[in-house]
Design an enzyme around this catalytic site. Structure first.
Site, PDB file in Angstrom:
ATOM      1  N   SER A   1       0.838  -1.203   0.000  1.00 51.12           N
ATOM      2  CA  SER A   1       0.000   0.000   0.000  1.00 51.12           C
ATOM      3  C   SER A   1       0.869   1.248   0.000  1.00 51.12           C
ATOM      4  CB  SER A   1      -0.910   0.027   1.233  1.00 51.12           C
ATOM      5  OG  SER A   1      -1.596   1.261   1.320  1.00 51.12           O
TER       6      SER A   1
ATOM      7  N   TYR B   1      -2.177  -0.981   9.957  1.00 53.34           N
ATOM      8  CA  TYR B   1      -2.318  -1.360   8.552  1.00 53.34           C
ATOM      9  C   TYR B   1      -1.070  -0.946   7.773  1.00 53.34           C
ATOM     10  CZ  TYR B   1      -4.214  -1.675   3.829  1.00 53.34           C
ATOM     11  OH  TYR B   1      -4.410  -1.983   2.512  1.00 53.34           O
TER      12      TYR B   1
END
Length: 303
Positions: free
Chosen positions: A173, A186
């Site tokens: 990400s 995350y």
């Protein structure tokens, strides 16, 4: 004769010009990936007969499965939702005439990899797309959790190593580019995916492997509430199409020009500004409003 100080500053100026000239060249390369990082038409199929895509039932995984089938590969698609996978297999088969194998797998279960290895052992697998990942909340929160599993690499790497070729795409990400408040755990888990991928590439590059971490920002999937697409939030199909053009651009790529510039902007912004409460609260409100707008449009469309 020039003084030592003049020589020093002249040399320093020359070094700065060369440094930023190289930087500009690298940016230019990113603008024209087809010219700088060309892939032969048969590149993917030459890796092996089969591609494996985890988290393939929707979003980015679905589009990688389609894209690899369009490149002439048979595809193994995995996720927890059998009905969705079977429908996707039918669509890919009809559109590309390639063989699609459905494998229902819950990556939260410890025994899942033994079952997967048994079902894949006789396949000539040349490409793996590691796309499994979960974002517990669509809206940024102060505490998030995420689980990313790397056992697929352990399962498929030996066969690729023996053949001396193979491609592994690990989906990370863009928010892993800095310690990212509101997505703390995350982002931390995704930097693990990125570093793990880069380490594998360093280990296996000389054995013919191509292993790359793909680090997108916004892609309109269920994970972010199917936000409307724009210059920053891309559709899964557009993102995958773009990211495959950068497959030879290095062991890490944002996968698109707009996400590359967004990453540069985030890294260049002083942390005191990024981490200010007003900015964090504004981010949360922005995402909530954007998702509310998306839901409103969906409701009107159904009505």
């Amino acid at each position: 004769m020039k003084s030592l100080l003049e020589v020093f500053f002249t040399s320093l100026g020359g070094a700065v010009v060369v440094y930023y000239g190289v930087k500009l060249l690298l940016v230019t390369k990113m603008l024209y990936p087809k010219m700088w990082f060309p892939l032969p038409k048969s590149f993917f199929s030459s890796m092996g007969e089969w591609a494996v895509v985890t988290g393939a039932s929707e979003g980015i995984g679905r589009e990688y499965a389609f894209a690899l089938a369009e490149q002439g590969m048979n595809v193994v698609i995995m996720s927890r939702t059998k009905a969705t996978l079977e429908q996707l297999a039918k669509e890919i088969g009809e559109a590309t005439s390639r063989t699609v194998k459905v494998l229902v797998a819950d990556f939260t279960e410890d025994k899942v990899f033994g079952d997967i290895e048994e079902q894949l052992k006789d396949l000539n697998i040349g490409v793996l797309v590691n796309n499994v990942g979960m974002l517990p909340s669509n809206v940024p929160k102060r505490f998030l959790e995420d689980t990313d599993l790397d056992q697929m690499c352990k399962t498929l790497l030996p066969g690729m190593e023996n053949r001396g070729k193979g491609v592994i795409i690990n989906v990370s990400s863009g928010i892993a580019c800095i310690p990212f408040p509101m997505y703390s755990l995350y982002a931390a888990s995704k930097i693990f995916v990125e570093r793990f991928s880069q380490g594998l590439q360093a280990e296996y590059k000389e054995k013919g492997m191509l292993i790359q971490a793909v680090t997108p920002f916004g892609v309109s999937t269920r994970m972010i509430g199917y936000q409307a697409t724009d210059m920053v939030t891309l559709s899964p199909r557009d993102f995958v199409k773009s990211s495959l053009q950068y497959l030879r651009a290095g062991d890490r790529t944002y996968g698109s020009i707009c996400h590359m510039f967004l990453g540069w902007l985030i890294r260049s912004t002083p942390r005191k500004i990024l981490y200010a409460d007003s900015v964090l609260n504004g981010l949360q409100e922005y995402v909530e409003k954007k998702q509310a707008k998306t839901r409103s449009i969906s409701t009107l469309s159904v009505a």
